[in-house]
Scaffold this motif. Structure first.
Motif, PDB file in Angstrom:
ATOM      1  N   UNK A 140      17.820 -57.767  30.777  1.00 34.80           N
ATOM      2  CA  UNK A 140      16.803 -56.749  31.054  1.00 34.80           C
ATOM      3  C   UNK A 140      15.455 -57.174  30.507  1.00 34.80           C
ATOM      4  N   UNK A 141      15.464 -57.910  29.414  1.00 37.11           N
ATOM      5  CA  UNK A 141      14.206 -58.376  28.825  1.00 37.11           C
ATOM      6  C   UNK A 141      13.497 -59.362  29.746  1.00 37.11           C
ATOM      7  N   UNK A 142      14.243 -60.261  30.382  1.00 35.58           N
ATOM      8  CA  UNK A 142      13.559 -61.258  31.209  1.00 35.58           C
ATOM      9  C   UNK A 142      13.355 -60.821  32.659  1.00 35.58           C
ATOM     10  N   UNK A 143      13.789 -59.613  33.009  1.00 39.80           N
ATOM     11  CA  UNK A 143      13.560 -59.125  34.366  1.00 39.80           C
ATOM     12  C   UNK A 143      12.518 -58.016  34.435  1.00 39.80           C
ATOM     13  N   UNK A 144      11.840 -57.730  33.321  1.00 38.52           N
ATOM     14  CA  UNK A 144      10.812 -56.697  33.336  1.00 38.52           C
ATOM     15  C   UNK A 144       9.586 -57.175  32.560  1.00 38.52           C
ATOM     16  N   UNK A 145       8.477 -56.476  32.771  1.00 38.32           N
ATOM     17  CA  UNK A 145       7.267 -56.718  32.002  1.00 38.32           C
ATOM     18  C   UNK A 145       6.794 -55.378  31.471  1.00 38.32           C
ATOM     19  N   UNK A 146       6.838 -55.244  30.141  1.00 42.48           N
ATOM     20  CA  UNK A 146       6.575 -53.965  29.494  1.00 42.48           C
ATOM     21  C   UNK A 146       7.550 -52.932  30.062  1.00 42.48           C
TER      22      UNK A 146
END
Length: 445
Positions: A140-146
């Motif tokens: 989830x961290x590497x598939x979103x921005x903020x």
């Protein structure tokens, strides 16, 4: 992930793509998509896979989706680069894709920040999907921005050590290295020098050595790329200097940069049967979960084994961690078929059967918690190593930024110069790299 279509990403390519996406795309937002997902519709789906096995796996997954959604037809176009995706998303129109997938998680910050891909949070909410209960935290961290979840994971990759166990046995080495000092000792013991070249190299340690990138290695030191205020943190976090120093020392112990690079020039293509690991030119390979399967499919004449990458000697309790990345999937913000497109994205990224079948077909680590535990998942001993790396609480990834992966390329370019001996002062060089990264991110914002 075995993807022969993957091209080297250059700073110029990323900056050009960033310029293409500098203008915010217009179209239906996730909260206002009004198309009827039950109406007859044809979606355009672009992806980057291009080998026969990968293309077949995609086609099989799409066929299963169309059977479950008979009103939705999917036109699939493969072997698409990120450059083409960026241009098409910016242009919009009838020829643009409705759904895209990319091998580069580095693009997520750019995709989200520019508005090129729609925020999927409202779609997840409408479907009653709690993403925190479906996907591992790092994915989830590497598939979103903020707070913008503009992509979702579609399988993922863990990086570890693939090694020639037969060569280990011949050298009297009974187990894979767990610490960096053991790794160095084993690499030296497995290296057979031959004048200006080698008959066998323990490991190719230079940063041009395929997957042996600075980002893969520094993950073993658990780095913090950015400080709490958002500024680049390479000079302040000792992890970066320690990794670079350790890597340069290994380069020297294995013969020096110039000798290693001459040897590397004779390596076969990374994605072919002529890979140097397959040919016995190197004994240990820093790589993803696909490498062991590809070596066995190539018919190598030795036993292949896998293990996590070694950790710094003072972090031995964290052994088992590694760098995580993967494929991402999203919906064009200009698409007029976003609800139908969501059905495809939802199926391919959250349906346990679909995720497991795709993972089995292309030897990747599944990207949902349920799929990781599925009894239908074909778990070889080699794949289990990478699944364990994926589950390790200290495994990490590179954070998303609005300049995409430009900051990583800046770090990588510095690492190239340092290992070559062109950086007289490591700390001063890291500080200058920090300033360049901060400038690039400020421009992207």
């Amino acid at each position: 992930m075995p993807r022969t279509g993957r091209r080297p990403i250059t700073a110029a390519t990323l900056l050009a793509a960033l310029c293409v996406l500098a203008t915010s795309c217009t179209g239906q937002s996730a909260g206002t998509a009004s198309d009827d997902p039950k109406a007859d519709v044809t979606l355009k789906f672009w992806h980057g896979w291009n080998t026969p096995a990968e293309v077949k796996a995609i086609e099989e997954n799409i066929a299963r989706f169309e059977k479950a959604h008979p009103n939705i037809k999917v036109e699939v176009t493969g072997d698409i680069t990120d450059d083409k995706v960026n241009q098409a998303l910016r242009a919009g129109g009838d020829k643009a894709p409705d759904v895209v997938s990319s091998f580069s998680t580095d693009s997520v910050g750019k995709f989200c920040n520019s508005g090129a891909l729609a925020d999927l949070n409202p779609f997840l909410l409408k479907s009653g999907i709690d993403k925190a209960k479906v996907f591992p935290k790092t994915l989830l961290e590497y598939t979103r921005f903020k707070d913008d979840q503009c992509t979702l994971p579609l399988l993922h990759d863990a990086y570890g050590l693939v090694y020639n166990k037969t060569a280990f046995t011949a050298a009297g080495i009974t187990e894979p290295p767990k610490t960096w000092s053991q790794f160095v000792a084993d690499a030296q013991a497995l290296t057979k020098s031959n004048g200006d070249s080698y008959d066998q190299l323990g490991v190719m340690p230079t940063f041009h050595g395929y997957e042996t990138t600075p980002m893969r290695l520094v993950a073993q030191w658990s780095p913090t790329y950015f400080a709490a205020d958002g500024s680049s943190n390479l000079a302040k976090d000792p992890a970066f200097a320690k990794m670079l120093t350790a890597q340069k020392d290994l380069v020297a112990k294995l013969g020096g940069f110039e000798k290693l690079e001459r040897y590397r020039a004779g390596f076969g293509d990374e994605w072919s049967s002529a890979h140097p690991f397959n040919k016995g030119q190197v004994v240990m390979q820093i790589d993803g979960e696909w490498r062991a399967a590809m070596a066995e499919e190539a018919g190598v004449g030795f036993e292949v084994a896998t293990a996590p990458l070694p950790v710094p000697d003072d972090q031995v309790d964290d052994y088992g961690k590694g760098y995580l990345s993967g494929t991402i999937m999203g919906i064009s913000s200009t698409s007029r078929k976003q609800n139908a497109a969501w059905e495809l994205v939802k199926y391919m990224t959250t349906d346990t059967g679909a995720v497991v079948a795709f993972a089995n077909s292309i030897h990747n680590v599944p990207s949902t918690l349920a799929a990781l535990e599925s009894p239908d998942l074909k778990v070889t001993p080699a794949l289990k190593t990478f699944m364990d790396i994926a589950r390790h609480p200290k495994s990490n990834t590179t954070p998303a930024q609005p300049d995409g992966g430009t900051y990583q390329l800046t770090f990588q370019d510095f690492a190239y110069r340092f290992e070559k001996g062109d950086v007289p002062d490591l700390q001063a060089g890291l500080a200058a790299t920090d300033r360049q990264i901060d400038t690039d991110i400020a421009k992207a914002k």
